[in-house]
Design a protein around this motif. Structure first.
Motif, PDB file in Angstrom:
ATOM      1  N   SER A  56       0.751  -1.270  -0.064  1.00 47.87           N
ATOM      2  CA  SER A  56      -0.003   0.031  -0.149  1.00 47.87           C
ATOM      3  C   SER A  56       0.873   1.123   0.183  1.00 47.87           C
ATOM      4  O   SER A  56       0.529   2.337  -0.353  1.00 47.87           O
ATOM      5  CB  SER A  56      -0.957   0.066   1.054  1.00 47.87           C
ATOM      6  N   PHE A  57       2.413   1.194   0.479  1.00 47.93           N
ATOM      7  CA  PHE A  57       2.920   2.239   0.088  1.00 47.93           C
ATOM      8  C   PHE A  57       3.377   2.742  -1.221  1.00 47.93           C
ATOM      9  O   PHE A  57       4.312   3.674  -1.404  1.00 47.93           O
ATOM     10  CB  PHE A  57       4.103   1.916   1.185  1.00 47.93           C
ATOM     11  N   GLU A  58       3.156   1.729  -2.173  1.00 48.69           N
ATOM     12  CA  GLU A  58       3.592   1.911  -3.457  1.00 48.69           C
ATOM     13  C   GLU A  58       2.815   2.801  -4.307  1.00 48.69           C
ATOM     14  O   GLU A  58       1.606   2.770  -4.103  1.00 48.69           O
ATOM     15  CB  GLU A  58       3.793   0.652  -4.185  1.00 48.69           C
ATOM     16  N   SER A  59       3.311   3.386  -5.235  1.00 45.72           N
ATOM     17  CA  SER A  59       2.194   4.440  -6.311  1.00 45.72           C
ATOM     18  C   SER A  59       1.738   3.106  -6.994  1.00 45.72           C
ATOM     19  O   SER A  59       2.249   2.258  -7.450  1.00 45.72           O
ATOM     20  CB  SER A  59       3.007   5.171  -7.140  1.00 45.72           C
ATOM     21  N   GLY A  60       0.705   3.632  -7.522  1.00 44.19           N
ATOM     22  CA  GLY A  60      -0.088   2.821  -8.540  1.00 44.19           C
ATOM     23  C   GLY A  60      -1.004   1.318  -7.703  1.00 44.19           C
ATOM     24  O   GLY A  60      -1.748   0.868  -8.547  1.00 44.19           O
ATOM     25  N   THR A  61      -0.957   1.452  -6.434  1.00 39.94           N
ATOM     26  CA  THR A  61      -1.989   0.437  -6.022  1.00 39.94           C
ATOM     27  C   THR A  61      -3.061   1.382  -5.108  1.00 39.94           C
ATOM     28  O   THR A  61      -2.815   1.867  -4.405  1.00 39.94           O
ATOM     29  CB  THR A  61      -1.315  -0.455  -5.010  1.00 39.94           C
ATOM     30  N   ASP A  62      -4.260   1.043  -5.839  1.00 35.64           N
ATOM     31  CA  ASP A  62      -5.414   1.764  -5.240  1.00 35.64           C
ATOM     32  C   ASP A  62      -6.306   1.103  -4.187  1.00 35.64           C
ATOM     33  O   ASP A  62      -5.730  -0.019  -4.003  1.00 35.64           O
ATOM     34  CB  ASP A  62      -6.152   2.402  -6.252  1.00 35.64           C
ATOM     35  N   ARG A  63      -6.823   1.861  -3.609  1.00 39.46           N
ATOM     36  CA  ARG A  63      -7.761   1.224  -2.446  1.00 39.46           C
ATOM     37  C   ARG A  63      -8.565   0.069  -2.647  1.00 39.46           C
ATOM     38  O   ARG A  63      -8.530  -0.958  -2.165  1.00 39.46           O
ATOM     39  CB  ARG A  63      -8.467   2.298  -1.791  1.00 39.46           C
TER      40      ARG A  63
ATOM     41  N   GLY B  97      -8.113  -2.160 -15.691  1.00 39.09           N
ATOM     42  CA  GLY B  97      -8.247  -0.982 -14.916  1.00 39.09           C
ATOM     43  C   GLY B  97      -9.395  -0.334 -14.763  1.00 39.09           C
ATOM     44  O   GLY B  97      -9.692   0.807 -14.086  1.00 39.09           O
TER      45      GLY B  97
ATOM     46  N   HIS C 178      -9.906  -5.832 -12.462  1.00 34.63           N
ATOM     47  CA  HIS C 178      -9.442  -4.509 -11.915  1.00 34.63           C
ATOM     48  C   HIS C 178      -7.980  -4.358 -12.412  1.00 34.63           C
ATOM     49  O   HIS C 178      -7.603  -3.380 -13.024  1.00 34.63           O
ATOM     50  CB  HIS C 178      -9.606  -4.455 -10.447  1.00 34.63           C
TER      51      HIS C 178
END
Lengths: 66, 714
Positions: free
Chosen positions: B231-238, B372, B368
């Motif tokens: 969850s700290f990475e960019s590109g992983t959304d909720r 996307g 998803h």
């Protein structure tokens, strides 16, 4: 703005609180961009994140030094 | 001719293999070395007093995947802030009063050690940091308290520089995403699940035993950690994270149901006549056939659509089959055998239902990820609850405080100026290694790494640095090989303790100050102080770690029983997912901390599964009971729950027999009541009766209940 400020009786460079504020702002912006799916269209997300942070940090710094 | 044909193929395969296994390691080595040197150069340029802290921090937070680095860095920053804050506070309050200073110090270290064990993943690391930052900031200036401000600011700046270098390099230079590996493991897990479910024969073979974590049903706790860190990475959304959490939870449910089925079949082996067994195998056939007809690793949404359609069809077939078989077998079977049969058939139906839900979530997850597009499927926020035994935490806190007090005593008695280094290293080791599976071995490895590092550092201090370095560039070049080797060690699990010891002592003994200074006496004395510190830490682990196998079994059994008791009498808002994740997390922790052997960890796993199943049934019965009007049925349900609670509060053979009888009577009353009830009420009564029968079937096999009956630790 002054180059140094006193916080709770401790003198420190103004850059330090600005850095902390920019970091918090960056985390918020990053969450919003990720949930909006922006990173799927970005070539290098890591580079993009760093660039956003640099912008957020530099803008107030320019205010101090100019 | 054949040679020319074979050669390019094998060459390509070699290249691919090299890219998959060796290239990431080499990239990581280069990245870690570069990040370390970057931190060194920046802190030297800024004239910070101790650049080694920055480079050391880089190596501590550097991980192959970006998500891990961000997560670890985040908690490291929080831990450092807390540690620096407490140091300032302590020096302000107790600088003149050694007794209070040491007492408060010991309290803080104990708290941090305990919290380090209580919390998971890198949160635990944050507490570790908060603890040992105190040693790094407050101890060196204990004689000159006014210097605390400058040392606090410089330590904090060095740590931040180290963290910034590590995160920047790991996210910008050939980033490796944790979320991609999450996707890969999710895929692998799905394939595993299908291959397990496809082998119906193994399930119905006589004498099958449940093995802990065998047959691919493992890694629930590990994958949860991956998801948190990604969850700290960019590109992983909720949404993606929610779906992944939901997959994890459904997988836990599937695993529990499958193992319960396996346990019931194994335990009811003697009671169940062959025809009931055959009939169950026939009931399982639709599940096996739909799983075997599907591709093991579905990669597209369309493929999953096909699987889901197949599962739905099988569900309908199974419903009618189960009804028919129950009617057919009811006259032939004895009461107990029939109960076991209907429990097992109920579990098969549930298994298929859970498989359906799991496939739907997996489809949403894939959709998803692939397109996307925001999928329409609802995803829930699933909490992964954890459980840590308070006795383990208390022991850890005791050890942490104890180490500090003993080393402080050593300092006071000897009056040796270097003893602060002993205190620091003993406390650091007490905190850092406490959460690892075999701490004593880790301390030994740390010691070996430390001794080797001192030898290398001596060569650097007295020969290489004065001889070959003239500016920062040459210093960086000279240091690079050592850093690269250390980076390589950290990628090898069996070298990790050694690497930690090496980097620690190398950094603190190598002359990396802004201005080169080295003194043989200081070098020798500080080395000795550090090594004595490692000795103290090792002794602490040897003395306080008396956590034995049989003690672990007793604790686990007690906690599991207490969980059932709470479920019987507490509020019924507890969700099944919370029950499962807590139980699994706890057993995982006990099996890493509690030195269980193969046999006893299998036993503990069986206990866990029966507890989860009984707990789930208790919740279901209590929910049905809540919606029933007051009658003989609701009274008998109350009585049954009360009996379950009583047995698990004070288990004995006599109580077990009484409980079995109460359950049998309750089921009979429910069946009698069902005849006169309305349609909706009848359904609830039947459901409750089925759950009670399931509890009874589990209770019939004594070995699976969380009660210590014999010593399985030998």
């Amino acid at each position: 703005m002054p180059l140094e400020i006193t916080l709770l009786g401790i003198q420190m460079p103004t850059l330090l609180p600005i850095f902390a504020a920019a970091a918090v702002l960056q985390i918020l912006v990053d969450r919003i961009l990720a949930d909006a799916g922006v990173y799927k269209h970005v070539w290098h997300p890591g580079l993009f994140r760093t660039a956003v942070f640099v912008c957020l940090f530099t803008l107030p710094c320019l205010l101090i030094y100019t | 001719m054949t040679n020319t044909l074979v050669q390019p193929l094998s060459w390509k395969r070699t290249a691919r293999e090299w890219l998959a296994t060796d290239a990431p390691v080499l990239t990581y080595m280069a990245k870690a070395t570069f990040a370390g040197l970057l931190a060194l150069v920046i802190s030297m340029t800024l004239n910070l007093p101790d650049p080694r802290t920055a480079i050391f921090t880089t190596f501590l937070v550097m991980q192959p995947q970006s998500g891990l680095v961000f997560s670890k860095s985040y908690y490291r920053v929080l831990g450092t802030i807390a540690g620096v804050g407490v140091s300032l506070l302590m020096m302000g309050l107790f600088a003149q009063d050694p007794v209070w200073f040491i007492a408060f110090f010991a309290l803080w270290i104990g708290l941090c050690t305990g919290a380090g064990l209580k919390f998971r993943n890198f949160q635990s690391y944050g507490f570790v940091l908060a603890g040992y930052t105190l040693c790094i900031v407050a101890l060196p200036v204990i004689e000159t308290p006014l210097e605390i401000f400058s040392i606090a600011v410089s330590r904090f700046s060095e740590v931040i520089i180290g963290i910034m270098s590590a995160t920047l390099v790991s996210d910008m230079v050939f980033p490796r995403k944790l979320f991609d590996s999450l996707l890969a493991s999710e895929r692998e897990r799905f394939a595993n699940l299908f291959s397990i479910l496809g082998e119906g024969d193994a399930l119905f073979a006589a004498g099958t035993e449940t093995e802990p974590g065998s047959a691919g049903f493992s890694g629930v706790v590990g994958l949860h950690a991956v998801r948190i860190n990604s969850s700290f990475e960019s590109g992983t959304d909720r949404k993606a994270r929610q779906l992944s959490g939901q997959l994890n939870q459904e997988y836990m449910h599937l695993s529990t149901t499958f193992h319960s089925l396996k346990n019931i079949l194994a335990a009811a082996g003697e009671r169940m006549p062959p025809e009931a067994r055959e009939s169950l195998a026939g009931l399982y056939a639709p599940v096996a056939s739909v799983v075997n007809a599907s591709p093991r690793t579905p990669v597209s949404v369309e493929e999953l659509d096909g699987i889901i359609a197949g599962v739905l069809e099988a569900k309908e077939v199974l419903q009618t089959l189960v009804e028919e078989e129950r009617l057919r077998l009811a006259p032939f079977l004895e009461a107990d055998a029939y109960e076991a049969f209907s429990s097992a058939s109920g579990l098969i139906v549930r298994l298929l239902g859970e498989l359906h839900i799991h496939c739907v979530t997996y489809r949403a997850f894939l959709r998803h990820r692939l397109s996307g597009r925001a999928s329409r499927e609802l995803s829930r926020v699933v909490r992964f609850s954890t459980h840590t035994d308070s006795v383990l935490v208390a022991l850890a806190a005791l050890r942490g405080s104890g180490v500090l007090l003993v080393t402080m005593l050593f300092w006071i008695v000897t009056g040796w100026p270097y003893a602060t280094l002993t205190v620091t290293l003993a406390v650091v080791l007490g905190l850092l290694i406490g959460t690892l599976p075999s701490p004593l071995a880790a301390v030994m490895n740390f010691f070996k790494g430390g001794v080797s590092a001192v030898a290398v550092a001596a060569v650097y201090d007295f020969y290489i640095i004065p001889e070959y370095t003239s500016d920062m560039l040459t210093l960086a070049l000279v240091l690079a090989p050592v850093l690269a080797v250390v980076a390589w060690w950290t990628t090898q699990p069996r070298w990790s303790g050694f690497a930690l010891g090496f980097i620690f002592l190398f950094m603190y003994q190598c002359s990396l100050d802004p201005y080169f200074r080295v003194d043989p006496t200081v070098f020798m004395e500080s080395t000795l102080a550090y090594l004595i510190g490692i000795g103290f830490a090792g002794l602490a682990y040897l003395l306080v770690n008396f956590w034995s196998c049989s003690l672990t079994q007793q604790r686990v059994a007690k906690i599991l029983r207490r969980q059932i008791v709470t479920l019987c009498s507490g509020t019924i808002t507890v969700q099944r997912s919370a029950l499962e994740s807590t139980g699994r997390d706890m057993v995982q922790q006990f099996s890493t901390q509690g030195r269980l052997n193969m046999r006893s960890s299998r036993l503990v796993y069986t206990w866990l599964l029966s507890t989860l199943e009984i707990g789930r049934a208790v919740i279901a019965v209590r929910r049905s009971r809540k919606r029933l009007p007051l009658s003989a049925a609701s009274d008998s349900l109350d009585g049954a729950i009360y009996a379950v609670r009583n047995y698990f509060a004070t288990p004995s053979e006599q109580m077990r027999r009484m409980l079995l009888m109460t359950l049998k009577e309750a089921v009979a009353v429910l069946h009698a009541q069902g005849d006169s009830a309305g349609a909706a009420e009848l359904k609830r009564i039947q459901k409750a009766a089925a759950e009670l029968a399931l509890i009874r079937t589990i209770m019939l096999s004594e070995g699976s209940l969380p009660v210590v009956t014999e010593d399985t630790c030998r």
